[in-house]
Design an enzyme around this catalytic site. Sequence first.
Site, PDB file in Angstrom:
ATOM      1  N   LYS A 194     -49.738  31.542  19.563  1.00 17.92           N
ATOM      2  CA  LYS A 194     -49.533  31.789  21.190  1.00 17.92           C
ATOM      3  C   LYS A 194     -47.834  31.663  21.305  1.00 17.92           C
ATOM      4  O   LYS A 194     -47.428  30.319  21.157  1.00 17.92           O
ATOM      5  CB  LYS A 194     -50.112  30.980  22.185  1.00 17.92           C
ATOM      6  CG  LYS A 194     -49.782  31.062  23.737  1.00 17.92           C
ATOM      7  CD  LYS A 194     -50.009  30.130  24.548  1.00 17.92           C
ATOM      8  CE  LYS A 194     -48.724  29.409  24.781  1.00 17.92           C
ATOM      9  NZ  LYS A 194     -47.492  29.819  25.532  1.00 17.92           N
ATOM     10  N   GLU A 270     -44.108  19.159  15.664  1.00 16.91           N
ATOM     11  CA  GLU A 270     -42.571  19.105  15.471  1.00 16.91           C
ATOM     12  C   GLU A 270     -41.997  19.148  17.123  1.00 16.91           C
ATOM     13  O   GLU A 270     -42.177  20.033  17.639  1.00 16.91           O
ATOM     14  CB  GLU A 270     -42.065  20.629  14.689  1.00 16.91           C
ATOM     15  CG  GLU A 270     -40.771  20.132  14.111  1.00 16.91           C
ATOM     16  CD  GLU A 270     -39.604  20.588  15.140  1.00 16.91           C
ATOM     17  OE1 GLU A 270     -39.137  19.494  15.705  1.00 16.91           O
ATOM     18  OE2 GLU A 270     -39.251  21.846  15.206  1.00 16.91           O
ATOM     19  N   CYS A 305     -33.924  21.467  19.081  1.00 16.01           N
ATOM     20  CA  CYS A 305     -34.614  19.953  19.022  1.00 16.01           C
ATOM     21  C   CYS A 305     -33.817  19.212  18.060  1.00 16.01           C
ATOM     22  O   CYS A 305     -33.745  17.912  18.398  1.00 16.01           O
ATOM     23  CB  CYS A 305     -35.950  20.194  18.321  1.00 16.01           C
ATOM     24  SG  CYS A 305     -36.214  21.220  16.806  1.00 16.01           S
ATOM     25  N   GLU A 404     -34.044  13.789  26.343  1.00 16.60           N
ATOM     26  CA  GLU A 404     -33.944  14.793  25.606  1.00 16.60           C
ATOM     27  C   GLU A 404     -33.280  16.080  27.008  1.00 16.60           C
ATOM     28  O   GLU A 404     -34.321  16.174  27.746  1.00 16.60           O
ATOM     29  CB  GLU A 404     -34.786  15.616  25.087  1.00 16.60           C
ATOM     30  CG  GLU A 404     -34.464  16.833  24.164  1.00 16.60           C
ATOM     31  CD  GLU A 404     -35.649  17.316  23.295  1.00 16.60           C
ATOM     32  OE1 GLU A 404     -36.748  17.435  23.740  1.00 16.60           O
ATOM     33  OE2 GLU A 404     -35.280  17.731  22.182  1.00 16.60           O
TER      34      GLU A 404
END
Length: 505
Positions: A194, A270, A305, A404
Site C-alpha cells: 500500500k 523503519e 527520516c 520529529e
Amino acid sequence: MTDTLVPAAEAARAEVAALRLRTQMLIDGQFRDALDGTRFTTHNPATGQPIADVAEGGPADVDVAVAAARRAADDGRWSRVSPGDRKRILIRWADLIEANGRELGLIETIDAGKPIVDTVGLDMPETATCIRWHAEAIDKLYGQVAPSPEGTIATITQEPCGVVGAVIPWNYPAQMAAWKLGPALATGNTVVIKPASTTSLSLLRIAELGAEAGLPDGVLNVVTGPGDTVGEAIGRHPDIDCLAFTGSTEVGRRFLTYAAESNLKRVLLELGGKSPQIVFDDVTDLAAVAANVAVAIFWNMGENCSAGSRLIVHRSKRAALLEAIQAELANWPVGDPLDPATKIGALISRGHMERVLEYIDIGRAEGARVVTGGQRILEESGGWFIPPTVFDGVRNDMRIAREEIFGPVLSVIEFETETEALALANDTPYGLAASLYTHDFDRAHRVARDLKAGVVGINAYSEGDMTTPFGGYKLSGFGGHDKSVHAHGQYTETKTVWIQLRSAG
Ligand code: NDP
C-alpha cells in the site's frame, strides 16, 4: 536506453500534460477499481490542484489481493522459479524503471512536490539500482551445512516467508517501495503493498512495468487507499506472514498491536528520527561542513527520516558555522519542483505544512531564535512551501529538539566538551542516524562507537549505499533493516533439515 535527463521546466510542463496516469489498483495481474467503486483525489503539493482520482480500496480489496498473493505463494509460480530466471525478470524490471525514469520522475514530482532534479536524477535511478542489486544477489547466496555428527547431514536454508504486506510513506514513494520490494521479491515472496494515499501514482506505474517485465500474476499486488482502512486491514490480515512498514513511530506501534491481535506476523519497522550532527572544534573547512549539514536537513524538504535536524556544534565554531550555512543556502533555491533549478520543492500537504509551521511557532515560544526562514512562502502558487529555517539558541530539552518535525527546520545547540556532545546526541528517544565532523581519528572512532544510532557518518552525511543496512535503534524501529543482504534475512524463514544416513552394508 536510460532516460535520466532532467527536462527544462517548459518541456517538463508539456510532458506532465501528456502523462497517462495509472489510477486503478493492480491485483492478480489486473488493473481494477475498488470493489465498491470509491475513488479519492490526489493533489499536486506545488499548486494545491487536483491531479487525478485514484481507486480507494478497503478491507474487501485487501482480502482479494491477499488471496491472489497467497495463491501465487502456494503454487510456487515465483518462489520455485529458478534463481537465475527470477533474477532475469527482476533485472528486466529494473531496466524498464530506468528506461522510463523521466516519466516516473515527472509523476513523482507532481504527486509528491519533490524537485525534478531529485526524482529524475536520483530517486528513479536509485529505485532501479535497488531492485537490480537484490536481483543480482539471488543466485549468489548460499545455505549452510552444519557441523553435525558422523552419519548425519544437517542443512540450514532460507525459505521465503510467504506473503509479505508492505505499507510505505510519501517522502520517497518509489524508493521506499523498492527498499521493500527488492529484497522481498528477490527472496521469493509475494507482496501486497500500500502506498501512502498522497502518493500512489509512481508505484502504480512501477507495478505496471513489473508485469511487463514478467512478474507472474499475483506476485505483486498494489492496493491504494487510506492507512486507517487499507493499512489496518493489511496489518491485521491473518494470511499475511510478514509486514514491512516505514512511517511514523505512532503508526509503527499500531502495526505491533495489529500483529499481536491477529496472527503474530513478523513486523519490520523503519520509523522516525531526530538525528544529531556533531561538529567538533578541530574542523577547518566550515564551508564543506555547511554543505553537508544543508544536505542532511534540507534535502527532500527535510521530509526524511534520517534528517540531521539537530546541529550540535562546539561553542567556538557556532557563529562561523552559522554564517557558512547561510552562505550555503544560496545553493538551495525554493520553488516550482518542475524547474530544474529548484532544490527545495513543496511539502506533501497543507496539513503537514501547517504542522511544520506550528513547530516553528513552538520554537519561537520556547525562546529559540530564527536565523533564517520561519514562514510560509510562495503562497500565490497555491502550493505548500516553507524555506530552509534555522533556529539558534536551542536547548536539547525544547520540543523542537525532541520531536520529529519532518520539515526544513534545523535546531542549533552548543556544546563545550566531547562528553557533553555525546550526551546531547544520545539524549533523544530516536536512534536512526548521526553524523560527526572531526579530523581527530581517535575521537571519530570513539564517538561513532558510542553514538546510539543505526547509521553513523564521519565527516559526511550519509545513509550508506546499497551494500550497507539501514535501520535504527530505540523509537526509530527494529527488525527493519532495509538495503544490503541484511534485508534478505528479514523476508525469509530459517529451516533446518536433519538427515540420518544408513550405515554401509
Ligand atoms: P504515517 O506513519 O501516518 O504514514 C505512513 C504510512 O502508514 C502511509 O501509507 C499511511 O497511509 C499508513 N497509515 C497511516 N495510518 C495508519 C493506520 N492507522 N494503520 C495502518 N497504516 C496507516 O505518516 P504521516 O503521513 O501521517 O506523517 C506523520 C509523521 O510521520 C511525519 O510528520 C513524520 O514525522 C513521520 N513520518 C516518517 C517517515 C519515515 O520515513 N520514517 C515517513 C512518513 C512520515 P495514508 O497516508 O494513506 O493514510
